[in-house]
Design an enzyme around this catalytic site. Structure first.
Site, short mmCIF file in Angstrom:
data_model
loop_
_atom_site.label_atom_id
_atom_site.label_comp_id
_atom_site.label_asym_id
_atom_site.label_seq_id
_atom_site.Cartn_x
_atom_site.Cartn_y
_atom_site.Cartn_z
N ASP A 16 -3.33 8.35 5.25
CA ASP A 16 -4.08 8.56 4.01
C ASP A 16 -5.36 7.74 3.96
O ASP A 16 -6.44 8.25 3.68
CB ASP A 16 -3.23 8.18 2.78
N ARG A 96 0.44 -5.44 -5.44
CA ARG A 96 -0.75 -4.65 -5.76
C ARG A 96 -1.87 -5.41 -6.47
O ARG A 96 -3.03 -5.28 -6.12
CB ARG A 96 -0.38 -3.39 -6.56
N ASP A 125 1.33 2.67 -8.31
CA ASP A 125 0.39 1.81 -7.60
C ASP A 125 -1.06 2.00 -8.06
O ASP A 125 -1.84 1.06 -8.10
CB ASP A 125 0.51 2.02 -6.09
N SER A 175 8.47 7.54 2.97
CA SER A 175 7.28 6.80 2.58
C SER A 175 7.70 5.35 2.39
O SER A 175 8.62 5.06 1.62
CB SER A 175 6.73 7.39 1.28
N1 ARG Z 1 8.70 2.58 -7.04
C1 ARG Z 1 8.24 1.38 -6.51
C2 ARG Z 1 7.15 0.78 -7.35
O1 ARG Z 1 6.61 1.46 -8.15
C3 ARG Z 1 7.86 1.45 -5.07
C4 ARG Z 1 6.74 2.31 -4.65
C5 ARG Z 1 6.69 2.28 -3.18
N2 ARG Z 1 5.68 3.01 -2.57
C6 ARG Z 1 5.85 3.66 -1.38
N3 ARG Z 1 4.80 4.17 -0.82
N4 ARG Z 1 7.01 3.80 -0.83
O2 ARG Z 1 6.82 -0.37 -7.26
#
Ligand code: ARG
Length: 400
Positions: A16, A96, A125, A175
Site C-alpha cells: 500500500d 499511531r 488508524d 493483515s
Molecule cells: N483493531 C486494532 C486497532 O484498531 C488493530 C488494527 C490493526 N491493523 C492491521 N493492519 N492489522 O488498534
C-alpha cells in the site's frame, strides 16, 4: 492545482505505502519523502529504506523510537491498565500517535506542505494519525491515498507491476501490524467470527498445548507503577518488554480473540498476540489491589477506561488524556513492589504480591486470636448498612 509541493509519507515498506509513493507523486506532481518509525516491529529497516528510494521517494528517514514508545506510550498504558473493551492491550493504537509526531517532525524538517499515510477509510488508524497530525500542525494538508484511490488489491498489484514496484511473493493471508507491545492479526479467514484462528497466524506465542510441561514462575518488580525488573534483574523498558514477550509467549500466554467495536462503527473480529502486555497489565492490576484502597480502585477504573478509550479512538493528543494521566500518575505514586506470576500452558495466575505501601494489614485481616479488629462494632454497622434495603422491602411488601 492543489499547490502541494512536498509530501511526508508514513512508510511501512508494504504494498500500500509503496504504491502510495508513486500515486502521490503523480497525482500532485509533488516530491515524496518517506518516514519509517521503528517501534520494535523487528523489520529490516535498511531494506525498507532502500525500497522507498527505489519506488521513487526523494529521501527516506528511519527513526528509532522504541525507547520513547516504551517509556511514553506503553508504560502510561500499563499504569492505566489499558485494555480496550476489557481485552485488547491497544498495541497498534498506541503506536499511531507517535508515528504521527515523527511524521510532522520530518515534514517540518523537510519543508513539506502535506503529510500522508496508507490507512484505509475502514479502520481506526486513520483517526489516530490524522487527528494527531492536525493537533500538532493544522496547516499541513492531510492525504490518505488508500482511502481515495478506490483500487482493489488486484488493481493495486496491477498498478505496482506497471510501475516497477516490487511485490513480495508471499501472498498475504492476513493483515498484520506489530510493534513492541503486540501483534494485530486480522482479515482473511479470520473474518468469519466462528472460524478458529489457525496456527500459522501466531508468531510470538506457542500453542498452550505445546508449551513446556513445567510452570514458569516470574517475578515482576514495579516502581511508581511501571515495571523495572524481572526476577530481580533491573532492565531498561524496551528490554524488559521484550523479555516478557519471550517468557510469556513461550508459555502460551497472550493470544486474544476479540469481537471489537471500531470507532467508525464497524464490528470486527480481531486477533492479537500480546504476551508481555497481558502479563504486565495483570501484574500491575494485582499490585494496585494491594496498594490502593477501595475508593481509589473504583474511581481509577473509570479513569482507566476513559484513558484507554481516548488512546484507542485517536484522541491521544486531546488535553483530557494528559489530565487523566495526572490522576493516574498520582494514584501510581506508591505503586512500588513485586508481583509473582505463574505461567503454565496458556494460563497465568498471580500467586503473590508485596509492597512497602501495601494497605493489607495482617492484624486486621487475620482470623487468629491476635486480630485487632473489634467484631463488636460490626453489629451496629450491619444494621446501618442494611437500613435502606430493609426499609424499602417493608414499604414494597405493604403495596402487596
Ligand atoms: N483493531 C486494532 C486497532 O484498531 C488493530 C488494527 C490493526 N491493523 C492491521 N493492519 N492489522 O488498534
Amino acid at each position: 492545482m492543489s499547490g502541494i509541493k512536498k509530501i511526508a509519507l508514513a512508510y511501512s515498506g508494504g504494498l500500500d505505502t509503496s504504491v502510495a509513493v508513486k500515486w502521490l507523486a503523480d497525482k500532485y506532481g509533488a516530491k515524496v519523502v518517506t518516514v519509517t518509525v521503528d517501534l520494535g516491529q523487528g523489520e529490516d529497516f535498511r531494506s525498507i529504506g532502500e525500497k522507498a528510494l527505489n519506488v521513487g521517494a526523494e529521501n527516506h528517514h528511519t527513526i528509532d523510537a522504541k525507547d520513547e514508545f516504551a517509556k511514553n506510550y506503553v508504560f502510561p498504558s500499563i499504569k492505566a491498565n489499558g485494555l480496550y473493551e476489557g481485552k485488547y492491550p491497544i498495541s497498534t493504537s498506541l503506536g499511531r500517535p507517535l508515528i504521527a509526531h515523527k511524521l510532522v517532525e520530518i515534514a517540518h524538517k523537510e519543508g513539506c506542505d502535506a503529510v500522508a499515510h496508507g490507512c484505509t477509510g475502514k479502520g481506526n488508524d486513520q483517526l489516530r494519525i490524522e487527528i494527531s497530525c492536525r493537533a500538532l500542525d493544522p496547516t499541513l494538508k492531510m492525504l490518505a491515498p488508500a482511502r481515495e484511490w478506490g483500487m482493489s488489491r488486484d488493481q493495486e498489484i496491477e498498478y505496482a507491476k506497471k510501475h516497477g514496484i516490487p511485490i513480495s511473493k508471499s501472498a498475504k493471508k492476513y493483515s498484520i501490524d506489530q510493534n513492541l507491545w503486540g501483534r494485530s492479526i486480522e482479515s482473511g479467514p479470520l473474518e468469519n467470527p466462528w472460524t478458529s484462528p489457525e496456527e500459522d497466524g501466531w508468531e510470538w506465542t506457542v500453542a498452550p498445548e505445546r508449551a513446556p510441561d513445567k510452570p514458569t514462575v516470574v517475578e515482576v518488580s514495579f516502581k511508581a507503577g511501571v515495571p523495572v525488573a524481572i526476577d530481580g534483574c533491573p532492565m531498561e523498558p524496551v528490554d524488559l518488554i521484550r523479555k516478557m514477550n519471550k517468557v510469556a509467549g513461550e508459555n502460551g500466554i497472550g493470544r486474544i480473540d476479540h469481537m471489537e467495536d471500531r470507532i467508525v462503527g464497524i464490528k470486527s473480529r480481531e486477533t492479537y498476540e500480546c504476551p508481555a502486555a497481558v502479563a504486565l497489565i495483570e501484574a500491575h492490576k494485582d499490585l494496585e489491589k494491594l496498594v490502593l484502597n477501595r475508593h481509589e480502585m473504583s474511581f481509577k477504573s473509570l479513569v482507566d477506561e476513559k484513558w484507554t478509550f481516548l488512546a484507542y479512538a485517536g484522541l491521544w493528543d486531546d488535553p483530557l488524556r494528559e489530565e487523566l494521566d495526572a490522576f493516574i500518575n498520582k494514584a501510581n505514586d506508591r505503586l512500588d513492589g513485586k508481583v509473582k506470576l505463574k505461567l503454565y500452558k496458556g494460563s497465568m495466575i498471580v500467586t503473590g504480591r508485596e509492597s512497602p505501601y501495601s494497605v493489607y494489614d495482617f492484624k486486621t485481616a487475620t482470623y487468629d486470636s491476635s486480630s485487632t479488629f473489634d467484631q463488636s462494632l460490626s453489629a451496629g454497622f450491619v444494621e446501618l448498612w442494611g437500613l435502606p434495603t430493609v426499609v424499602s422491602r417493608k414499604v414494597i411488601s405493604k403495596k402487596g
